[in-house]
Motif scaffolding. Sequence first.
Motif, PDB file in Angstrom:
ATOM      1  N   ASN A   1     -12.648  85.886  55.589  1.00  0.00           N
ATOM      2  CA  ASN A   1     -12.118  84.614  55.818  1.00  0.00           C
ATOM      3  C   ASN A   1     -11.310  84.783  57.168  1.00  0.00           C
ATOM      4  OD1 ASN A   1     -12.732  82.729  54.012  1.00  0.00           O
ATOM      5  ND2 ASN A   1     -10.991  82.993  52.672  1.00  0.00           N
ATOM      6  N   LEU A   2     -10.655  85.990  57.254  1.00  0.00           N
ATOM      7  CA  LEU A   2      -9.861  86.470  58.332  1.00  0.00           C
ATOM      8  C   LEU A   2     -10.652  86.505  59.692  1.00  0.00           C
ATOM      9  CD1 LEU A   2      -7.315  87.492  59.649  1.00  0.00           C
ATOM     10  CD2 LEU A   2      -7.892  89.767  58.936  1.00  0.00           C
ATOM     11  N   LEU A   3     -11.964  87.429  59.309  1.00  0.00           N
ATOM     12  CA  LEU A   3     -13.210  87.676  60.379  1.00  0.00           C
ATOM     13  C   LEU A   3     -13.463  86.233  60.938  1.00  0.00           C
ATOM     14  CD1 LEU A   3     -14.816  90.566  58.682  1.00  0.00           C
ATOM     15  CD2 LEU A   3     -13.204  90.638  60.971  1.00  0.00           C
TER      16      LEU A   3
ATOM     17  N   VAL B   1       0.270 102.535  65.598  1.00  0.00           N
ATOM     18  CA  VAL B   1      -1.245 102.433  65.437  1.00  0.00           C
ATOM     19  C   VAL B   1      -1.805 101.427  66.472  1.00  0.00           C
ATOM     20  CG1 VAL B   1      -3.396 101.598  63.984  1.00  0.00           C
ATOM     21  CG2 VAL B   1      -1.422 103.283  63.078  1.00  0.00           C
ATOM     22  N   LEU B   2      -1.065 100.145  66.434  1.00  0.00           N
ATOM     23  CA  LEU B   2      -1.469  98.785  67.211  1.00  0.00           C
ATOM     24  C   LEU B   2      -1.310  99.168  68.711  1.00  0.00           C
ATOM     25  CD1 LEU B   2      -0.708  95.992  64.751  1.00  0.00           C
ATOM     26  CD2 LEU B   2      -2.614  97.248  64.918  1.00  0.00           C
ATOM     27  N   ALA B   3      -0.288  99.896  69.036  1.00  0.00           N
ATOM     28  CA  ALA B   3       0.261  99.831  70.449  1.00  0.00           C
ATOM     29  C   ALA B   3      -0.651 100.924  70.952  1.00  0.00           C
ATOM     30  CB  ALA B   3       1.867  99.977  70.455  1.00  0.00           C
ATOM     31  N   GLU B   4      -1.134 101.899  70.312  1.00  0.00           N
ATOM     32  CA  GLU B   4      -1.549 102.855  71.102  1.00  0.00           C
ATOM     33  C   GLU B   4      -2.787 102.833  71.674  1.00  0.00           C
ATOM     34  OE1 GLU B   4      -3.129 106.115  68.402  1.00  0.00           O
ATOM     35  OE2 GLU B   4      -2.495 107.719  70.062  1.00  0.00           O
ATOM     36  N   PRO B   5      -3.945 101.777  71.608  1.00  0.00           N
ATOM     37  CA  PRO B   5      -4.711 101.332  72.444  1.00  0.00           C
ATOM     38  C   PRO B   5      -4.295 100.929  73.900  1.00  0.00           C
ATOM     39  CG  PRO B   5      -5.295 100.302  70.357  1.00  0.00           C
ATOM     40  CD  PRO B   5      -4.015 101.004  70.347  1.00  0.00           C
ATOM     41  N   LEU B   6      -3.103 100.182  73.811  1.00  0.00           N
ATOM     42  CA  LEU B   6      -2.592  99.816  75.053  1.00  0.00           C
ATOM     43  C   LEU B   6      -2.072 100.835  75.872  1.00  0.00           C
ATOM     44  CD1 LEU B   6      -0.716  96.507  73.707  1.00  0.00           C
ATOM     45  CD2 LEU B   6      -2.776  96.496  74.691  1.00  0.00           C
ATOM     46  N   LEU B   7      -1.186 101.886  75.183  1.00  0.00           N
ATOM     47  CA  LEU B   7      -0.706 103.040  75.711  1.00  0.00           C
ATOM     48  C   LEU B   7      -1.701 103.879  76.683  1.00  0.00           C
ATOM     49  CD1 LEU B   7       1.853 104.871  76.072  1.00  0.00           C
ATOM     50  CD2 LEU B   7       0.881 105.980  74.039  1.00  0.00           C
TER      51      LEU B   7
ATOM     52  N   ILE C   1      -5.269  96.055  59.410  1.00  0.00           N
ATOM     53  CA  ILE C   1      -4.744  96.774  60.351  1.00  0.00           C
ATOM     54  C   ILE C   1      -5.775  97.387  61.236  1.00  0.00           C
ATOM     55  CG2 ILE C   1      -3.038  98.935  60.953  1.00  0.00           C
ATOM     56  CD1 ILE C   1      -1.892  98.271  57.929  1.00  0.00           C
ATOM     57  N   ALA C   2      -7.051  97.674  60.610  1.00  0.00           N
ATOM     58  CA  ALA C   2      -7.912  98.485  61.508  1.00  0.00           C
ATOM     59  C   ALA C   2      -8.522  97.563  62.127  1.00  0.00           C
ATOM     60  CB  ALA C   2      -9.145  98.998  60.404  1.00  0.00           C
ATOM     61  N   ILE C   3      -8.712  96.154  61.691  1.00  0.00           N
ATOM     62  CA  ILE C   3      -9.294  95.105  62.651  1.00  0.00           C
ATOM     63  C   ILE C   3      -8.264  94.508  63.788  1.00  0.00           C
ATOM     64  CG2 ILE C   3      -9.804  92.558  62.294  1.00  0.00           C
ATOM     65  CD1 ILE C   3     -10.690  93.131  59.486  1.00  0.00           C
ATOM     66  N   ALA C   4      -6.959  94.593  63.249  1.00  0.00           N
ATOM     67  CA  ALA C   4      -6.041  94.315  64.405  1.00  0.00           C
ATOM     68  C   ALA C   4      -6.210  95.437  65.413  1.00  0.00           C
ATOM     69  CB  ALA C   4      -4.662  94.372  63.820  1.00  0.00           C
ATOM     70  N   ARG C   5      -6.320  96.626  65.352  1.00  0.00           N
ATOM     71  CA  ARG C   5      -6.445  97.560  66.145  1.00  0.00           C
ATOM     72  C   ARG C   5      -7.585  97.566  66.996  1.00  0.00           C
ATOM     73  NH1 ARG C   5      -6.879 103.862  64.081  1.00  0.00           N
ATOM     74  NH2 ARG C   5      -8.547 102.848  63.122  1.00  0.00           N
ATOM     75  N   ALA C   6      -8.757  96.982  66.428  1.00  0.00           N
ATOM     76  CA  ALA C   6      -9.827  96.808  67.094  1.00  0.00           C
ATOM     77  C   ALA C   6      -9.685  95.925  68.267  1.00  0.00           C
ATOM     78  CB  ALA C   6     -11.185  96.854  66.194  1.00  0.00           C
TER      79      ALA C   6
ATOM     80  N   LYS D   1      -1.364  87.838  63.543  1.00  0.00           N
ATOM     81  CA  LYS D   1      -2.502  87.151  63.697  1.00  0.00           C
ATOM     82  C   LYS D   1      -3.269  87.530  62.449  1.00  0.00           C
ATOM     83  CE  LYS D   1      -3.336  84.592  66.605  1.00  0.00           C
ATOM     84  NZ  LYS D   1      -2.962  84.085  67.916  1.00  0.00           N
ATOM     85  N   VAL D   2      -3.280  88.904  62.029  1.00  0.00           N
ATOM     86  CA  VAL D   2      -4.141  89.193  60.963  1.00  0.00           C
ATOM     87  C   VAL D   2      -3.551  88.981  59.354  1.00  0.00           C
ATOM     88  CG1 VAL D   2      -5.635  90.933  62.431  1.00  0.00           C
ATOM     89  CG2 VAL D   2      -3.605  91.728  61.105  1.00  0.00           C
ATOM     90  N   GLY D   3      -2.385  88.475  59.254  1.00  0.00           N
ATOM     91  CA  GLY D   3      -2.060  87.870  58.289  1.00  0.00           C
ATOM     92  C   GLY D   3      -1.100  88.870  57.914  1.00  0.00           C
TER      93      GLY D   3
END
Lengths: 281, 275
Positions: free
Chosen positions: B194-196, B113-119, B162-167, B139-141
């Motif tokens: 807090n994370l944001l 999920v996280l690597a797809e934007p880079l791919l 996860i959704a925030i990390a992907r974005a 980073k997103v805990g």
Amino acid sequence: MAMLEIKNLTVAFDTAAGLFKAVDGIDVSVDGREVLAIVGESGSGKSVAMLAVMGLLPATATVTADVMNFEGKDLLAMPANQKRAIIGKEIAMIFQEPIASLNPCFTIGFQIEEVLNQHMGLRGNAARQRAVELLQMVGITDGAERLGAFPHQMSGGQCQRVMIAMAIACDPKLLIADEPTTALDVTIQKQILDLLVSLQDRYGMALIMITHDMGVVAETADRVIVQYKGNKMEEADVLSLFENPQSNYTRALLSALPENAVGDRLPTVADFEDTDGGMSR
Amino acid sequence: MSVPVLEVKNLRRDYVSSGGPFRPAKVVHAVKDVSFTLEKGKTLAVVGESGCGKSTLARMITLIDQQTSGEIIVDGATVEARHGVSAALRRKVQIVFQNPYGSLNPRQKIGSVLAEPLLLNTSMSPAERRDKAMTMLLKVGLQEEHFNRYPHMFSGGQRQRIAIARALMLNPSFLVLDEPVSALDLSVQAQILNLLKDLQDEFGLTFVFISHDLSVVRYIADEVMVMYFGEVVEHGSRDAVFEDPQHDYTRTLFAATPRTDISSIKARLARKSAA
């Protein structure tokens, strides 16, 4: 004697990983004309405890209690047909997702009349008239036309009003509202909460509000039970709960409210947990 | 003055329902003449009830839907969407949706999920993508062992992380958060907020934060824009809007927000016992 009296309620689910106790020895009692709020985050067992009262849990759940009485009648020992006469009539429940809890295949008129039919023996015109009256009571003024509407033709707030109309159709003595406003906007939330409290007051019902929102508690409750991981952390009247919370978890919930933010960070529940992940009272 | 990250001028969006032989076509003005500018590192909160056009606005500024008229300017360059949006521009704009259960593919492991934007957007090697995804996960805990898990193994709050990390994988210019915490419990909501804030401090992120919850907005926003039936009825700094609301609708919103201070509970109980 309390209207609803529950002592040492335990609900366990049979899962692949063994028995999981969702509710672990909880006492709840509600008197007539009282608004009780049960607060906790998801997974705290607050809904499960009330679903156990309604008998709406799946077959994998094991419900045990020392006492589970409604007006002196034992709900656990009661045969199913007697219980059906109480559930939906004397004890009614409304749920979180108003659009999902109405049947999309039938008009709202049909669904309200079905309740009247089942429990009050009202049919035809009599049921119709009563349905219009009920819609009027929950603030839908063009009830006669609205009876022919399907759930998808109404907004979320209106669907919740219809759910409330169905719940109060048989003048219940106890109304259980499970997160009735979580899916709604603030302005609609205010209207629905005001409606519930005014109905409770006018018809002398007892009301149990299940919620995770301390704001809802502050606006509606007389007495509050705080639940965490299946255990009761605290029980107090609303004023002393906010003024002087006894348990760490209640303090955590209160400080997680964004309006109570001190400085730049919001404290979370984890900040209040003991090192072993437990929660001291 | 530096170039604003996002500038919107007279943005409009009409929805036309198709008419039939006996029914004229109907036009709904979902967003009417919205203009604002957003500086780097700031948070703009868009507030309003459902149906007020705030999500339509979000879809336009994330370049998912096209506007009927008006201009969107990202990093000083006007978006010419008529001939399609360029990949370079898409990379600059990311969105996090309300429902973390619906926005992740149930068959895709978190790592991919996280690597797809880079791919899709870069020519990094698989190893590099993996490293970057892992760094963002931490980073997103979340933990390293979460890398190979599926979305159903996570709670709502974790999925929103996860959704925030992907974005954030592509270092976007700004991030649109469409009701990111309204599906979450109070205590989980606090963690995500807090994370944001932490991520904003660390990377100098710019947020457009869409919400109907004023207490959340008060906590996170620098600027507040109140929308009502497609129009902006109030726009100002957080303190100005909260301390001295000008429009009737803003005041209605404030009045509807539950109060948790002791004096209002006392007042409510007093009203009740008097009645």
